[in-house]
Design a protein around this motif. Sequence first.
Motif, PDB file in Angstrom:
ATOM      1  N   GLY A 120      -6.285   2.301 -17.607  1.00 35.53           N
ATOM      2  CA  GLY A 120      -6.706   1.526 -16.340  1.00 35.53           C
ATOM      3  C   GLY A 120      -5.942   1.725 -15.247  1.00 35.53           C
ATOM      4  O   GLY A 120      -6.568   2.272 -14.345  1.00 35.53           O
ATOM      5  N   ARG A 121      -4.579   2.095 -15.172  1.00 40.32           N
ATOM      6  CA  ARG A 121      -3.904   2.376 -14.015  1.00 40.32           C
ATOM      7  C   ARG A 121      -4.114   3.723 -13.534  1.00 40.32           C
ATOM      8  O   ARG A 121      -4.354   4.054 -12.083  1.00 40.32           O
ATOM      9  CB  ARG A 121      -2.428   2.100 -14.278  1.00 40.32           C
ATOM     10  N   ASP A 173     -16.193   0.357 -12.089  1.00 42.76           N
ATOM     11  CA  ASP A 173     -15.767  -0.965 -11.474  1.00 42.76           C
ATOM     12  C   ASP A 173     -14.909  -1.478 -12.696  1.00 42.76           C
ATOM     13  O   ASP A 173     -14.617  -1.157 -13.657  1.00 42.76           O
ATOM     14  CB  ASP A 173     -17.127  -1.690 -11.249  1.00 42.76           C
ATOM     15  N   ALA A 174     -14.299  -2.620 -12.503  1.00 33.01           N
ATOM     16  CA  ALA A 174     -13.064  -3.021 -12.935  1.00 33.01           C
ATOM     17  C   ALA A 174     -13.383  -3.681 -14.455  1.00 33.01           C
ATOM     18  O   ALA A 174     -12.768  -3.138 -15.346  1.00 33.01           O
ATOM     19  CB  ALA A 174     -12.478  -4.341 -12.126  1.00 33.01           C
ATOM     20  N   LYS A 232      -7.618   3.936 -11.815  1.00 26.93           N
ATOM     21  CA  LYS A 232      -7.415   3.362 -10.437  1.00 26.93           C
ATOM     22  C   LYS A 232      -6.758   4.347  -9.600  1.00 26.93           C
ATOM     23  O   LYS A 232      -7.050   4.520  -8.396  1.00 26.93           O
ATOM     24  CB  LYS A 232      -6.625   2.012 -10.557  1.00 26.93           C
ATOM     25  N   GLN A 233      -5.829   5.046  -9.871  1.00 29.30           N
ATOM     26  CA  GLN A 233      -4.855   5.882  -9.225  1.00 29.30           C
ATOM     27  C   GLN A 233      -5.745   7.218  -8.839  1.00 29.30           C
ATOM     28  O   GLN A 233      -5.584   7.564  -7.589  1.00 29.30           O
ATOM     29  CB  GLN A 233      -3.713   6.364  -9.906  1.00 29.30           C
ATOM     30  N   VAL A 280     -13.983  -0.503 -16.678  1.00 27.88           N
ATOM     31  CA  VAL A 280     -12.504   0.445 -16.672  1.00 27.88           C
ATOM     32  C   VAL A 280     -11.939  -0.261 -17.745  1.00 27.88           C
ATOM     33  O   VAL A 280     -11.383   0.407 -18.743  1.00 27.88           O
ATOM     34  CB  VAL A 280     -11.641   0.372 -15.430  1.00 27.88           C
ATOM     35  N   LEU A 291      -8.864   7.148  -8.396  1.00 30.00           N
ATOM     36  CA  LEU A 291      -9.770   6.966  -7.380  1.00 30.00           C
ATOM     37  C   LEU A 291      -9.130   6.682  -6.038  1.00 30.00           C
ATOM     38  O   LEU A 291     -10.155   6.626  -5.141  1.00 30.00           O
ATOM     39  CB  LEU A 291     -10.476   5.387  -7.772  1.00 30.00           C
ATOM     40  N   GLU A 292      -7.891   6.475  -5.775  1.00 28.55           N
ATOM     41  CA  GLU A 292      -7.341   6.617  -4.486  1.00 28.55           C
ATOM     42  C   GLU A 292      -7.679   7.956  -3.710  1.00 28.55           C
ATOM     43  O   GLU A 292      -7.441   7.498  -2.666  1.00 28.55           O
ATOM     44  CB  GLU A 292      -5.816   6.047  -4.704  1.00 28.55           C
TER      45      GLU A 292
END
Lengths: 160, 287
Positions: free
Chosen positions: B276-277, B239-240, B280-281, B243, B283-284
């Motif tokens: 972080g990015r 989760d944010a 996130k990517q 991360v 996880l896409e």
Amino acid sequence: MKRIVELTINGEPRDMTVDSCRSLLDALRDDVGLTGTKKGCDVGDCGACTVIVDGEPVNACLMLAVEAEGRTVETIEGLQPGVDTLHPLQDAFMRHGASQCGFCTPGILMMAKKLLDDNPRPSDEDIRFGLSGNICRCTGYTKIFDAIKAAAIEMEAARS
Amino acid sequence: MRRFEYHRADTLEQASRLLVDLGDDTFLFNGGTDLLVEIRERLRRVRNVVDIKQIRGLSDITYDETRGLTFGALVTVGRLENLPLVRQRYPNLRAAFASLGSIQVRNRATVVGNVCRASPSADTIPPLIADGAFIHIYSRTNMRVVPLAEFFTGPGKTVLAKGEIVTGITVPPAGDNAGKAYLKHGRRKAMELSTVGVAVSLTMEDGLCNDIRIALGAVGATVLRAPEAEAMLRGTSLDAAIVKNAADKAMEECTPISNVRASAEYRRDMVGVLTGRAIKQALEAFA
């Protein structure tokens, strides 16, 4: 050491006697006499020396002439289909003023030819990606994009 | 161009022998897109080059579900970049390959060459390390396989001994539970050396992070892992908040220098942002 390199340039079998340290670019310009391919940076940054080897565009400055043995090389001199006819890209570049100083133009035309051969209807993003290894310091690229898009339409119309 | 002698090897054994016999200042000549520039700009003293492009068996690409993706030393970046398998299963490799040099350069340059050049900012290295790739090394007495993460010893330096030749790289299979990303940060999109490159490869199971590897490019003497950040993330839901903490940890774990492309402080900040990015990517893939 000098070596004899046999290859096909613009559809014609040729042989060049070259020093083994010589780049394909220098060999094409100085030994074969095809000076249409330009030497901009000589280190693979500018794309002015783009030629098509066995169907794939490469920087002629980053290839040794001896590596061209047995290969097929296409240069800007081979782009026009006949003495009195221009390739649609050449024609569109003239009509759209896509060439200013002209030094990058041969490399960009070879790259654009490959782009349209693979992708007859490129988007702006496709053209941007396709030309990302070619630097033009005059035009700001707008007219180059216009010319490539116009040529694409024309080539498509000629096919149908 | 500064003069050098050109030799063409037909076998690995012959190439290896030439590397040893011709002495110092002898280099393998593969794609040549770095070596010819270094010769021309007098960045490297080169007396002999040994062209290995005629050697058979080094141009293959294979994939199977147990062994993964294997490609030979002569496989160009462009060929791998355009391979449907790479596009579908290894978006991290695809991003790295497509951002290296230009199309013209990628049609000559090889991935193995980019790896062996051992630049801390090489684009191909972070995602290969994050994927847990192995490198195959030939010598006249034996073959050895080394984890890529253990291949580099410093900028431009590797574990290769004199006469050893890298024959290929194997990347473990990409499972359905895998997410991968490589983010390159530079001043422009093409013909650019990365200011910072961050690769993340992770696997998820029942909503939790099973495993994660983070590899950081251009922020150390070699491409670095971020082991403490990785440890903070394993077993969590990514989760944010977690991360963010891990990205801060990655900033502490890197060792950037200031040079013409960016300051150390800026690079460190970008490690935080890009880590972080990239997570996130990655996880896409599960979205």
